[in-house]
Design an enzyme around this catalytic site. Structure first.
Site, PDB file in Angstrom:
ATOM      1  N   CYS A   1      -9.624   4.671   0.779  1.00 17.89           N
ATOM      2  CA  CYS A   1      -9.793   3.589   1.752  1.00 17.89           C
ATOM      3  C   CYS A   1     -10.843   3.960   2.793  1.00 17.89           C
ATOM      4  CB  CYS A   1      -8.457   3.286   2.422  1.00 17.89           C
ATOM      5  SG  CYS A   1      -8.577   2.058   3.751  1.00 17.89           S
TER       6      CYS A   1
ATOM      7  N   GLU B   1      -8.537  -0.663  -4.066  1.00 20.03           N
ATOM      8  CA  GLU B   1      -9.546  -1.082  -3.097  1.00 20.03           C
ATOM      9  C   GLU B   1     -10.366  -2.246  -3.640  1.00 20.03           C
ATOM     10  OE1 GLU B   1     -10.346  -0.383   0.056  1.00 20.03           O
ATOM     11  OE2 GLU B   1      -8.543   0.843   0.176  1.00 20.03           O
TER      12      GLU B   1
END
Length: 220
Positions: A137, A207
């Site tokens: 992230c 993601e």
């Protein structure tokens, strides 16, 4: 020459990682063509994600006896509160996103599954594996911010989003986290090394799915 953790994990995540740079959410955010309703939908789901991301920093820090890892996690939690979470609050005010809207917005499958994946790494694995699941992230956002930093979005709030990930401080912190995980990778068993890589790869895939979730306004 033996590759370190971040090299191995990055190479195994190459497709979803680099597809993020060309996802319509990112390209339209940069060009200014991204529908603001999509951005608002993203922010609402990201609020849930970041709330748990910050909680995970605290829980992982509490679960480890490794002082370097513990200190890094605590520092990251403080940085998140003073940086990304504070910026999100500003965005919410600018876009008139109310507490009622936050309360009434269901959490999507992708946001729920991504957060659940990271908790799983802690509760069925350990602090090092869980930390590996959190790195994509921060690292991917930093790379996207840097990539977009000289392109400039015509929409001020989109440019503020880009700016928040493209600073020298953010990049330096990512390098520190990568170096730490590379060292920790060398200290664990082969089985746990495999779990670290798998946790990183799944997070990288999630993601990419987070952009898609936002862009399509995913529902259950």
């Amino acid at each position: 020459m033996t590759k370190n953790f971040t090299e191995i994990a990055y190479n195994k995540s190459f497709e979803p990682w680099h597809n993020s740079f060309t996802h319509p959410f990112i390209t339209e955010l940069q060009s200014g063509r991204l529908n603001m309703d999509i951005f608002k939908y993203y922010l609402l789901q990201d609020r849930y994600y970041l709330e748990h991301f910050n909680k995970l920093y605290e829980l992982i820090a509490q679960s480890t006896d490794n002082k370097e890892l513990k200190d890094s996690l605590i520092a990251n939690s403080l940085d998140l509160g003073a940086g990304e979470l504070a910026i999100r609050n500003t965005f919410f005010k600018e876009l008139n996103i109310t507490s009622e809207e936050i309360k009434n917005t269901p959490i999507t499958p992708t946001a729920y599954n991504y957060v659940s994946h990271m908790y799983r790494q802690l509760y069925t694995g350990n602090a090092i594996i869980a930390s590996a699941s959190m790195l994509p992230c921060e690292w991917l956002y930093q790379e996207i911010g840097e990539y977009l930093s000289d392109k400039m979005s015509p929409v001020p709030i989109y440019q503020s989003w880009i700016d928040s990930y493209s600073t020298k401080e953010v990049k330096e912190n990512i390098i520190k986290q990568r170096n730490l995980l590379d060292r920790l990778y060398e200290s664990v068993s082969v089985k746990d090394q495999e779990k670290m890589i798998n946790a990183f790869v799944i997070s990288s895939q999630m993601e990419y799915r987070f952009w898609e979730m936002s862009y399509t306004k995913e529902k259950w």
